[in-house]
Design a protein around this motif. Structure first.
Motif, PDB file in Angstrom:
ATOM      1  N   ALA A  43     -15.387   0.009 -17.720  1.00 36.65           N
ATOM      2  CA  ALA A  43     -14.261  -0.029 -16.785  1.00 36.65           C
ATOM      3  C   ALA A  43     -14.674  -0.720 -15.497  1.00 36.65           C
ATOM      4  CB  ALA A  43     -13.782   1.382 -16.478  1.00 36.65           C
ATOM      5  N   GLU A  44     -13.726  -1.417 -14.883  1.00 33.30           N
ATOM      6  CA  GLU A  44     -13.916  -2.022 -13.571  1.00 33.30           C
ATOM      7  C   GLU A  44     -12.629  -1.839 -12.786  1.00 33.30           C
ATOM      8  OE1 GLU A  44     -17.133  -5.549 -14.556  1.00 33.30           O
ATOM      9  OE2 GLU A  44     -15.069  -6.137 -14.129  1.00 33.30           O
ATOM     10  N   GLY A  45     -12.782  -1.605 -11.489  1.00 30.61           N
ATOM     11  CA  GLY A  45     -11.621  -1.434 -10.631  1.00 30.61           C
ATOM     12  C   GLY A  45     -11.771  -2.209  -9.340  1.00 30.61           C
ATOM     13  N   VAL A  46     -10.652  -2.385  -8.660  1.00 32.62           N
ATOM     14  CA  VAL A  46     -10.637  -3.113  -7.400  1.00 32.62           C
ATOM     15  C   VAL A  46      -9.482  -2.574  -6.554  1.00 32.62           C
ATOM     16  CG1 VAL A  46      -9.190  -4.982  -8.311  1.00 32.62           C
ATOM     17  CG2 VAL A  46     -10.699  -5.438  -6.397  1.00 32.62           C
ATOM     18  N   ALA A  47      -9.667  -2.568  -5.248  1.00 35.40           N
ATOM     19  CA  ALA A  47      -8.604  -2.201  -4.310  1.00 35.40           C
ATOM     20  C   ALA A  47      -8.453  -3.361  -3.328  1.00 35.40           C
ATOM     21  CB  ALA A  47      -8.950  -0.919  -3.574  1.00 35.40           C
ATOM     22  N   TYR A  48      -7.208  -3.676  -2.980  1.00 37.83           N
ATOM     23  CA  TYR A  48      -6.978  -4.801  -2.083  1.00 37.83           C
ATOM     24  C   TYR A  48      -5.666  -4.597  -1.329  1.00 37.83           C
ATOM     25  CZ  TYR A  48      -4.113  -6.294  -6.051  1.00 37.83           C
ATOM     26  OH  TYR A  48      -3.200  -6.345  -7.072  1.00 37.83           O
ATOM     27  N   PRO A  49      -5.575  -5.151  -0.107  1.00 37.24           N
ATOM     28  CA  PRO A  49      -4.340  -5.024   0.669  1.00 37.24           C
ATOM     29  C   PRO A  49      -3.270  -5.974   0.147  1.00 37.24           C
ATOM     30  CG  PRO A  49      -5.938  -6.323   1.879  1.00 37.24           C
ATOM     31  CD  PRO A  49      -6.624  -5.859   0.615  1.00 37.24           C
ATOM     32  N   ALA A  50      -2.035  -5.560   0.281  1.00 42.02           N
ATOM     33  CA  ALA A  50      -0.899  -6.400  -0.099  1.00 42.02           C
ATOM     34  C   ALA A  50       0.292  -5.991   0.758  1.00 42.02           C
ATOM     35  CB  ALA A  50      -0.567  -6.223  -1.578  1.00 42.02           C
ATOM     36  N   PRO A  51       1.181  -6.933   1.066  1.00 46.80           N
ATOM     37  CA  PRO A  51       2.370  -6.566   1.844  1.00 46.80           C
ATOM     38  C   PRO A  51       3.309  -5.693   1.011  1.00 46.80           C
ATOM     39  CG  PRO A  51       2.447  -8.878   1.203  1.00 46.80           C
ATOM     40  CD  PRO A  51       1.118  -8.353   0.764  1.00 46.80           C
ATOM     41  N   CYS A  52       3.888  -4.709   1.659  1.00 45.01           N
ATOM     42  CA  CYS A  52       4.882  -3.871   0.983  1.00 45.01           C
ATOM     43  C   CYS A  52       6.146  -4.699   0.770  1.00 45.01           C
ATOM     44  CB  CYS A  52       5.200  -2.642   1.829  1.00 45.01           C
ATOM     45  SG  CYS A  52       6.494  -1.600   1.105  1.00 45.01           S
ATOM     46  N   PRO A  53       6.731  -4.648  -0.408  1.00 43.40           N
ATOM     47  CA  PRO A  53       7.964  -5.392  -0.641  1.00 43.40           C
ATOM     48  C   PRO A  53       9.187  -4.759   0.022  1.00 43.40           C
ATOM     49  CG  PRO A  53       7.307  -4.231  -2.628  1.00 43.40           C
ATOM     50  CD  PRO A  53       6.217  -4.025  -1.626  1.00 43.40           C
ATOM     51  N   SER A  54       9.048  -3.520   0.530  1.00 45.76           N
ATOM     52  CA  SER A  54      10.196  -2.802   1.094  1.00 45.76           C
ATOM     53  C   SER A  54      10.198  -2.692   2.613  1.00 45.76           C
ATOM     54  CB  SER A  54      10.250  -1.388   0.519  1.00 45.76           C
ATOM     55  OG  SER A  54      10.361  -1.434  -0.884  1.00 45.76           O
ATOM     56  N   CYS A  55       9.045  -2.933   3.253  1.00 47.10           N
ATOM     57  CA  CYS A  55       8.970  -2.827   4.710  1.00 47.10           C
ATOM     58  C   CYS A  55       7.874  -3.771   5.208  1.00 47.10           C
ATOM     59  CB  CYS A  55       8.715  -1.377   5.125  1.00 47.10           C
ATOM     60  SG  CYS A  55       7.007  -0.806   4.936  1.00 47.10           S
ATOM     61  N   PRO A  56       7.707  -3.888   6.526  1.00 43.56           N
ATOM     62  CA  PRO A  56       6.690  -4.816   7.046  1.00 43.56           C
ATOM     63  C   PRO A  56       5.242  -4.303   6.955  1.00 43.56           C
ATOM     64  CG  PRO A  56       8.247  -4.171   8.791  1.00 43.56           C
ATOM     65  CD  PRO A  56       8.618  -3.423   7.559  1.00 43.56           C
ATOM     66  N   ALA A  57       5.041  -3.099   6.505  1.00 43.51           N
ATOM     67  CA  ALA A  57       3.689  -2.527   6.445  1.00 43.51           C
ATOM     68  C   ALA A  57       2.854  -3.157   5.324  1.00 43.51           C
ATOM     69  CB  ALA A  57       3.775  -1.015   6.223  1.00 43.51           C
ATOM     70  N   ASP A  58       1.552  -3.018   5.472  1.00 45.20           N
ATOM     71  CA  ASP A  58       0.636  -3.390   4.391  1.00 45.20           C
ATOM     72  C   ASP A  58       0.310  -2.138   3.587  1.00 45.20           C
ATOM     73  OD1 ASP A  58       0.380  -6.117   4.825  1.00 45.20           O
ATOM     74  OD2 ASP A  58      -1.281  -5.876   6.220  1.00 45.20           O
ATOM     75  N   THR A  59       0.079  -2.334   2.314  1.00 45.66           N
ATOM     76  CA  THR A  59      -0.279  -1.237   1.438  1.00 45.66           C
ATOM     77  C   THR A  59      -1.565  -1.606   0.714  1.00 45.66           C
ATOM     78  OG1 THR A  59       0.524   0.219  -0.311  1.00 45.66           O
ATOM     79  CG2 THR A  59       1.115  -2.098  -0.482  1.00 45.66           C
ATOM     80  N   GLU A  60      -2.222  -0.648   0.132  1.00 43.48           N
ATOM     81  CA  GLU A  60      -3.427  -0.937  -0.635  1.00 43.48           C
ATOM     82  C   GLU A  60      -3.130  -0.746  -2.116  1.00 43.48           C
ATOM     83  OE1 GLU A  60      -7.801   0.877  -0.887  1.00 43.48           O
ATOM     84  OE2 GLU A  60      -7.402  -0.395   0.846  1.00 43.48           O
ATOM     85  N   VAL A  61      -3.349  -1.793  -2.864  1.00 44.44           N
ATOM     86  CA  VAL A  61      -3.150  -1.765  -4.310  1.00 44.44           C
ATOM     87  C   VAL A  61      -4.464  -1.356  -4.958  1.00 44.44           C
ATOM     88  CG1 VAL A  61      -2.579  -3.135  -6.348  1.00 44.44           C
ATOM     89  CG2 VAL A  61      -1.423  -3.594  -4.170  1.00 44.44           C
ATOM     90  N   GLU A  62      -4.394  -0.432  -5.891  1.00 44.07           N
ATOM     91  CA  GLU A  62      -5.552  -0.076  -6.707  1.00 44.07           C
ATOM     92  C   GLU A  62      -5.266  -0.565  -8.112  1.00 44.07           C
ATOM     93  OE1 GLU A  62      -6.456   4.068  -6.397  1.00 44.07           O
ATOM     94  OE2 GLU A  62      -6.717   3.957  -4.222  1.00 44.07           O
ATOM     95  N   ALA A  63      -6.231  -1.282  -8.682  1.00 46.39           N
ATOM     96  CA  ALA A  63      -6.029  -1.884  -9.993  1.00 46.39           C
ATOM     97  C   ALA A  63      -7.308  -1.780 -10.801  1.00 46.39           C
ATOM     98  CB  ALA A  63      -5.621  -3.349  -9.840  1.00 46.39           C
ATOM     99  N   GLY A  64      -7.168  -1.854 -12.113  1.00 44.09           N
ATOM    100  CA  GLY A  64      -8.363  -1.778 -12.945  1.00 44.09           C
ATOM    101  C   GLY A  64      -8.132  -2.258 -14.363  1.00 44.09           C
ATOM    102  N   LEU A  65      -9.254  -2.416 -15.044  1.00 44.16           N
ATOM    103  CA  LEU A  65      -9.280  -2.845 -16.431  1.00 44.16           C
ATOM    104  C   LEU A  65     -10.306  -1.987 -17.149  1.00 44.16           C
ATOM    105  CD1 LEU A  65      -8.490  -4.968 -18.645  1.00 44.16           C
ATOM    106  CD2 LEU A  65     -10.392  -6.356 -17.789  1.00 44.16           C
TER     107      LEU A  65
END
Length: 128
Positions: free
Chosen positions: A4-26
């Motif tokens: 398993a491998e994972g990564v977290a990265y910032p991304a703009p929220c599609p609903s407001c001006p805030a940034d959110t952190e996406v957690e993703a993995g394989l």
């Protein structure tokens, strides 16, 4: 074999001006690749998740390779049986399979685990 491998990265929220952190993995587990994304916005509470099986989306794969670097699989003494497995698992031509046997296979850790397991099952022992 599981990987398993994972990564977290910032991304703009599609609903407001805030940034959110996406957690993703394989992950390679139970004989299949599984991938997923999830986020919850700290600004507005919007959340989303997506998952799937098989080859991960290109952006996830690129982020995992950037974060973890590629894993490598070599095929010392790889012969016809190894090339047959590589062709089936990777969907590549005979010429491409020859090149992979000669040069090695680099990909994410879970993708390398998938190929290693298939080659071990289909063509005997290899060096990982």
């Amino acid at each position: 074999m599981s990987s398993a491998e994972g990564v977290a990265y910032p991304a703009p929220c599609p609903s407001c001006p805030a940034d959110t952190e996406v957690e993703a993995g394989l992950v390679w587990t139970g004989g299949r690749l599984e991938w997923g994304y999830a986020y919850r916005c700290p600004g507005c509470g919007a959340e989303a998740a997506a998952c799937g099986r098989g080859v991960p989306p290109a952006d996830l794969r690129d982020r995992l390779l950037a974060e973890h670097g590629p894993s490598r699989l070599d095929f010392p003494g790889g012969g016809v049986a190894v090339m047959q497995v590589l062709r089936a698992v990777l969907g590549i031509s005979l010429g491409e399979a020859r090149r992979v046997v000669r040069e090695g296979y680099e990909a994410t850790g879970p993708e390398v685990a998938r190929v290693a397991e298939a080659v071990r099952a289909g063509a005997g022992r290899i060096a990982v």
